[in-house]
Design a protein around this motif. Structure first.
Motif, short mmCIF file in Angstrom:
data_model
loop_
_atom_site.label_atom_id
_atom_site.label_comp_id
_atom_site.label_asym_id
_atom_site.label_seq_id
_atom_site.Cartn_x
_atom_site.Cartn_y
_atom_site.Cartn_z
N UNK A 6 -15.93 -35.55 5.22
CA UNK A 6 -14.51 -35.27 5.12
C UNK A 6 -13.72 -36.38 5.78
N UNK A 7 -12.45 -36.45 5.45
CA UNK A 7 -11.60 -37.47 6.05
C UNK A 7 -11.34 -37.14 7.52
N UNK A 8 -10.82 -38.13 8.25
CA UNK A 8 -10.42 -37.88 9.64
C UNK A 8 -9.40 -36.74 9.67
N UNK A 9 -9.59 -35.82 10.61
CA UNK A 9 -8.67 -34.70 10.74
C UNK A 9 -9.02 -33.51 9.88
N UNK A 10 -10.17 -33.57 9.17
CA UNK A 10 -10.52 -32.45 8.28
C UNK A 10 -11.18 -31.30 9.03
N UNK A 54 -12.88 -42.76 3.99
CA UNK A 54 -12.73 -43.31 2.64
C UNK A 54 -11.29 -43.36 2.16
N UNK A 55 -10.52 -42.32 2.47
CA UNK A 55 -9.13 -42.32 2.04
C UNK A 55 -8.33 -43.42 2.72
N UNK A 56 -8.56 -43.57 4.03
CA UNK A 56 -7.86 -44.61 4.78
C UNK A 56 -8.31 -46.00 4.36
N UNK A 57 -9.57 -46.15 3.98
CA UNK A 57 -10.05 -47.44 3.49
C UNK A 57 -9.25 -47.90 2.28
N UNK A 58 -9.04 -46.98 1.37
CA UNK A 58 -8.29 -47.33 0.16
C UNK A 58 -6.90 -47.82 0.51
N UNK A 59 -6.27 -47.16 1.50
CA UNK A 59 -4.94 -47.59 1.92
C UNK A 59 -4.95 -48.97 2.55
N UNK A 60 -5.98 -49.25 3.36
CA UNK A 60 -6.08 -50.57 3.99
C UNK A 60 -6.29 -51.65 2.95
N UNK A 61 -7.14 -51.39 1.97
CA UNK A 61 -7.36 -52.41 0.94
C UNK A 61 -6.16 -52.57 0.03
N UNK A 62 -5.39 -51.51 -0.14
CA UNK A 62 -4.15 -51.66 -0.91
C UNK A 62 -3.21 -52.63 -0.19
N UNK A 63 -3.17 -52.55 1.14
CA UNK A 63 -2.36 -53.49 1.93
C UNK A 63 -2.90 -54.91 1.77
N UNK A 88 -8.05 -45.10 10.83
CA UNK A 88 -7.32 -45.83 9.80
C UNK A 88 -5.98 -46.33 10.28
N UNK A 89 -5.26 -45.51 11.05
CA UNK A 89 -3.95 -45.93 11.55
C UNK A 89 -4.09 -46.95 12.68
N UNK A 90 -5.15 -46.85 13.47
CA UNK A 90 -5.39 -47.89 14.48
C UNK A 90 -5.62 -49.24 13.79
N UNK A 91 -6.37 -49.22 12.69
CA UNK A 91 -6.62 -50.48 12.00
C UNK A 91 -5.34 -51.05 11.40
N UNK A 92 -4.43 -50.20 10.98
CA UNK A 92 -3.14 -50.68 10.47
C UNK A 92 -2.34 -51.34 11.60
N UNK A 109 -5.44 -47.27 -7.05
CA UNK A 109 -5.95 -47.60 -5.73
C UNK A 109 -7.31 -48.25 -5.91
N UNK A 110 -7.49 -49.42 -5.33
CA UNK A 110 -8.77 -50.09 -5.40
C UNK A 110 -9.45 -50.03 -4.05
N UNK A 111 -10.70 -49.66 -4.04
CA UNK A 111 -11.43 -49.54 -2.79
C UNK A 111 -12.90 -49.77 -3.05
N UNK A 112 -13.66 -49.83 -1.96
CA UNK A 112 -15.08 -50.13 -2.10
C UNK A 112 -15.84 -48.92 -2.63
N UNK A 113 -16.71 -49.16 -3.58
CA UNK A 113 -17.60 -48.12 -4.09
C UNK A 113 -18.84 -48.78 -4.66
N UNK A 114 -20.00 -48.20 -4.49
CA UNK A 114 -21.19 -48.80 -5.08
C UNK A 114 -21.25 -48.49 -6.56
N UNK A 115 -22.09 -49.20 -7.26
CA UNK A 115 -22.30 -48.88 -8.65
C UNK A 115 -22.87 -47.48 -8.77
N UNK A 116 -22.31 -46.74 -9.72
CA UNK A 116 -22.69 -45.33 -9.81
C UNK A 116 -24.13 -45.17 -10.32
#
Length: 523
Positions: A65-69, A458-467, A429-433, A2-9
């Motif tokens: 936490x993610x949405x719904x946590x 963050x979890x949903x972001x990864x899914x959107x960028x995978x799309x 995340x699902x609205x954006x989909x 899964x590729x998603x946005x992350x800053x340099x550590x």
């Protein structure tokens, strides 16, 4: 992967390891608020399960936490909107508080600034800030002079200046945030919850808001910060409390914490962050922009996007990113320059012309411009292709409509109840989909994405960028606009830096470091 946005550590590392949780910021100081064994059930759904954490006086704590946590649920318990299950323990200043309701919570100095801000748009700044001072059991005349004095003192305390006589409707989102914070301070807040305060703010506006948050902390006011933008969380907070699936994961110091580690704590998953490695030099050009200008917005802009390429466009507030996108989508007319799509000159008089030409635009304002919140998931999905669903009698074919809705919900793995449910019932995340589905249904040649992950966890972001990566792999040309440098760095083949309406630099991720781009953009 899964590729998603992350800053340099390395840019975020600030001290010792943050792998281990901590239970309090300073053990020799009493907590302002301490929670133990907090549970909340809605029917068979366990929204919170034995949650515990504390908040210290004057600290800035992140609730992550993610949405719904369970983040919103715990805030509503603390603010008296929800009553926890029996056995819950809540202490403020060491004193037990039971049977909490919103009025009692406000008396204790607990204030919540929700994402919608809950302001009165037709009322003035002063009236919104100080209106509670005029509430009471008996009718009385409004003391406008006292109201303005109170509002003025609070804004001065925050170090900002806003015309007290302006209506809130006329303010920017950033100014409305300040009004909401000022209203909390007038009510003698000791603990302020901020729910996604920067979701709709630019980088510059975010920096200004974080400065105010630090000022509140220095004045002894505790702030609980809820945000999907992890970089700003690590910047402004001293500790982070993590929830996952309604359970308490732990409280961790932000010193030494990285976005990658925090993402893993929030999701329970490991993400690999890599730059895209694609050679598109031989791919045909889909979009060719030459000398594009619009007076007062952008000037002499040149770029190309090839088939299967993701071109990132970044820059600070006012750089002209969205303005260029609106012209490419036919919403505004350039005053000079030329645009070709697959070799054909474009002259767009409206967004309908752009759609017919094969251009789709996902706006940064999903709530107002991307979706019709009151309408169903299905209606939103097909809203851009209604003409394609007509039968011989020029009526919408329900068979075609339902098949199209089913197809896109399946392709984009949208988690829904029923297609007839209101789109507002979905997570961010699902609205954006669904927004993506609406525009992908038009079968575009060029997809413009303007800040596509605003308000998405963050979890949903990864899914959107995978799309998005999959769409590029299938040959779609994509223009990705974002002010979050990590987002464009890890998800673009090339990056253009826009400043004052002009392209001032071009970068290739991997050959240029993310640190260098961030320095250039924010210089």
């Amino acid at each position: 992967m899964i590729q998603a946005a992350s800053p340099t550590e390395s840019a975020r590392a600030r001290g010792p390891s943050s792998d281990g949780p901590v239970e309090s910021a300073e053990s020799d100081r009493p907590a302002l608020l301490k929670l133990e064994n907090i549970s909340k059930h809605f029917g068979g759904v366990k929204a919170l399960q034995n949650v515990r954490f504390d908040i210290m006086p004057g600290e800035v704590l992140c609730l992550a936490g993610e949405n719904g946590c369970g983040k919103s649920t715990i805030i509503k318990v603390i603010s008296g909107v929800y009553q926890p299950e029996p056995g819950a323990v809540m202490r403020m200043d060491g004193q037990s508080i039971e049977g909490l309701d919103p009025a009692r919570a406000r008396e204790l100095g607990i204030q919540v600034i929700w994402q919608d801000l809950a302001l009165f748009p037709e009322m003035t700044v002063a009236e919104n800030i100080a209106f509670e001072q005029n509430l009471g059991s008996r009718p009385r005349f409004v003391d406008y002079s006292r109201m303005r004095d109170a509002a003025s003192r609070i804004l001065e305390r925050l170090g900002v200046s806003i015309d007290l006589g302006r209506s809130v409707r006329s303010l920017s989102i950033a100014q409305r945030q300040i009004v909401a914070i000022a209203r909390a301070l007038v009510a003698d807040a000791r603990l302020v919850f901020m729910d996604e305060p920067t979701a709709s703010l630019s980088h510059a506006e975010t920096e200004a808001l974080l400065k105010i948050v630090r000022r509140l902390s220095s004045d002894g006011i505790a702030v609980v910060f809820v945000s999907h933008r992890l970089a700003e969380v690590l910047d402004v907070c001293t500790r982070v409390t993590v929830f996952r699936d309604g359970k308490y994961v732990g409280t961790f110091p932000t010193a030494g914490m990285t976005q990658t580690r925090l993402t893993e704590l929030m999701t329970g998953r490991t993400f690999d962050y890599e730059v895209r490695k694609t050679d598109l030099s031989a791919a045909p050009v889909v979009l060719d922009v030459k000398g594009l200008s619009r007076a007062g917005e952008y000037s002499s802009v040149d770029f190309r996007i090839r088939k299967g390429e993701i071109l990132g466009l970044t820059g600070r507030l006012g750089a002209g990113r969205t303005e260029i996108a609106l012209s490419l989508f036919g919403m505004t007319r350039p005053t000079a320059g030329a645009v070709t799509l697959e070799g054909r000159a474009l002259s767009l008089g409206s967004n309908r012309d752009a759609i017919r030409a094969g251009i789709a635009y996902v706006s940064e304002d999903r709530l107002q411009l991307g979706l019709v919140q009151q309408q169903s998931i299905g209606d939103n999905t097909v809203s851009a292709v209604l003409d394609d669903l007509l039968d011989a009698s020029r009526l919408i074919s329900m068979k075609k409509r339902n098949a199209l809705i089913r197809d896109w919900i399946q392709k984009l793995a949208v988690k829904i109840g029923k297609p007839d449910d209101a789109v507002s019932t979905l997570s961010g995340g699902n609205q954006q989909r669904i927004v993506l589905a609406k525009w992908l249904a038009t079968n575009p040649k060029l997809l413009i994405l303007d800040s596509p992950t605003v308000g998405v966890d963050v979890g949903a972001r990864a899914g959107i960028f995978a799309i998005i990566h999959k769409l590029a792999a299938e040959g779609m040309a994509i223009l990705l606009i974002s002010d979050e440098i990590p987002e464009v760095y890890f998800n673009s083949d090339r990056i253009l830096h826009l400043r004052d309406g002009r392209v001032v630099a071009e970068y290739v991720p991997g050959t240029t470091t993310i640190d260098q781009i961030e320095r250039d953009v924010h210089a």
